[in-house]
Design a protein around this motif. Structure first.
Motif, mmCIF file in Angstrom:
data_model
loop_
_atom_site.group_PDB
_atom_site.id
_atom_site.type_symbol
_atom_site.label_atom_id
_atom_site.label_comp_id
_atom_site.label_asym_id
_atom_site.label_seq_id
_atom_site.Cartn_x
_atom_site.Cartn_y
_atom_site.Cartn_z
ATOM 1 N N PRO A 1 0.820 -1.210 0.000
ATOM 2 C CA PRO A 1 0.000 0.000 0.000
ATOM 3 C C PRO A 1 0.857 1.264 0.000
ATOM 4 N N GLU B 1 -2.833 5.408 0.563
ATOM 5 C CA GLU B 1 -3.758 4.281 0.721
ATOM 6 C C GLU B 1 -3.803 3.814 2.173
ATOM 7 N N GLN B 2 -2.694 3.879 2.851
ATOM 8 C CA GLN B 2 -2.668 3.501 4.269
ATOM 9 C C GLN B 2 -3.551 4.426 5.098
ATOM 10 N N TRP C 1 -7.115 3.442 4.391
ATOM 11 C CA TRP C 1 -7.412 2.171 5.057
ATOM 12 C C TRP C 1 -7.606 2.378 6.563
ATOM 13 N N THR C 2 -6.779 3.222 7.137
ATOM 14 C CA THR C 2 -6.909 3.535 8.562
ATOM 15 C C THR C 2 -8.295 4.086 8.873
ATOM 16 N N LYS D 1 -5.370 -5.423 -5.444
ATOM 17 C CA LYS D 1 -4.479 -5.146 -4.316
ATOM 18 C C LYS D 1 -3.949 -6.429 -3.673
ATOM 19 N N TRP E 1 -4.485 -7.476 -0.697
ATOM 20 C CA TRP E 1 -4.033 -7.150 0.661
ATOM 21 C C TRP E 1 -4.554 -8.137 1.696
ATOM 22 N N THR F 1 2.440 -3.395 5.039
ATOM 23 C CA THR F 1 1.305 -4.156 4.528
ATOM 24 C C THR F 1 0.043 -3.718 5.260
ATOM 25 N N VAL F 2 -1.092 -3.956 4.640
ATOM 26 C CA VAL F 2 -2.381 -3.701 5.284
ATOM 27 C C VAL F 2 -2.582 -4.674 6.451
ATOM 28 N N THR G 1 -3.509 -3.122 9.993
ATOM 29 C CA THR G 1 -4.755 -3.474 10.685
ATOM 30 C C THR G 1 -4.464 -4.048 12.060
#
Length: 289
Positions: free
Chosen positions: A50, A54-55, A58-59, A107, A109, A192-193, A197
């Motif tokens: 990512p 994008e991070q 995603w957050t 992606k 992910w 990484t996602v 996460t």
């Protein structure tokens, strides 16, 4: 180092102990069985790291899911090629929120499922090597639904899918000759996602316990089960020891190695695992145990 209050259990099981993917279960388990079956293998360079922007998106998506705000989470997820599904498991009479790649996958992910009504809201199950460690993806979703846990993480590809090397410490022969980990190997890449996460849930829900499932090829002198909290420190609340004791009562043929108790044992104890390093408060999850 202060005693750990948030443990990271790495459970490695000899492959012959793996649960059957045909274990009867709800529709969510069947959904994940399909995801695992269709997951890219050890080649193809499908997995993408990512970008910083994008991070951030995603957050926002995960934070809103944890705050029960599905509409906002959906908007954020959509902008990075993901979707949020309200998945009603009719046989289990349970609603789940599944964060997964859209049908036109780009992606890879991974897939993340959340239980908004979890009976065990401090428990997160992770399967980072569903294509490499036999049946651990099926085990993960099996444990998640049966235990009514908070969340389940499933990697999006085989650990060797990307040819690019991770900058994080450690080596492996999993992808051929001994070399650096690949960027698609989620426990060994902090960009990484999967890692992001983990960090989000760990920081937003103090006291969360993460259980990560692995498998291994058993050598003649190996035990059937290896358990590690990612350190040699014995915590005040020793979940690893409790787990082994309770598992032994179910099957007295099992043998165990627990990294912080069996101090001479060094095989597969996850000291280079970036999720475990972060949870155990490493100053640099990528490079410092």
């Amino acid at each position: 180092m202060r005693l750990l209050t948030q443990l990271f259990l790495i459970l490695s099981f000899f492959a012959d102990l793996a649960f059957s993917s045909e274990e009867p279960g709800g529709a969510l388990e069947l959904h994940f069985d399909t995801l695992i079956a269709n997951m890219p293998g050890s080649t193809g360079d499908d997995f993408q790291e990512p970008a910083a922007a994008e991070q951030l998106i995603w957050t926002t998506a995960v934070t809103n899911l944890l705050n029960d705000d599905l509409p906002t989470a959906r908007l954020s997820a959509d902008s990075v090629g993901y979707k949020v599904i309200e998945y009603f498991d009719a046989p289990e009479n349970q609603m789940y929120w599944v964060l997964e790649d859209k049908s036109s996958q780009s992606k890879f992910w991974g897939t993340y499922v959340f239980n908004p009504n979890a009976c065990m809201p401090q428990l997160v199950i992770q399967s980072p090597h569903p294509k490499y460690n036999t049946n651990t993806g099926y085990q993960g979703i099996f444990c998640f639904t049966r235990l009514n846990a908070k969340a389940f993480f499933l990697s999006g590809t085989h650990r060797c899918n990307q040819s690019s090397s991770s900058s994080c410490s450690g080596t492996t022969s999993a992808c051929g000759v001994s070399s650096s980990f690949r960027v698609s190997d989620n426990p060994h890449n902090d960009n990484t996602v999967f890692q992001l996460t983990t960090e989000l849930i760990n920081d937003l829900n103090v006291g969360t316990v993460f259980v990560q499932l692995h498998g291994f090829g058993k050598q003649p002198t190996n035990p059937y089960v290896i358990i590690s909290n990612g350190t040699k420190v014995t915590p005040a609340q020793d979940y690893a020891l409790a787990f082994s004791n309770n598992l032994y009562t179910q099957d007295t043929s099992l043998t165990f190695k627990i990294a912080h108790i069996d101090s001479t044992w060094t095989r597969l104890i996850a000291f280079t695992n970036v999720q475990g390093r972060y949870i155990n408060q490493s100053g640099s999850a990528c490079n410092s145990a």
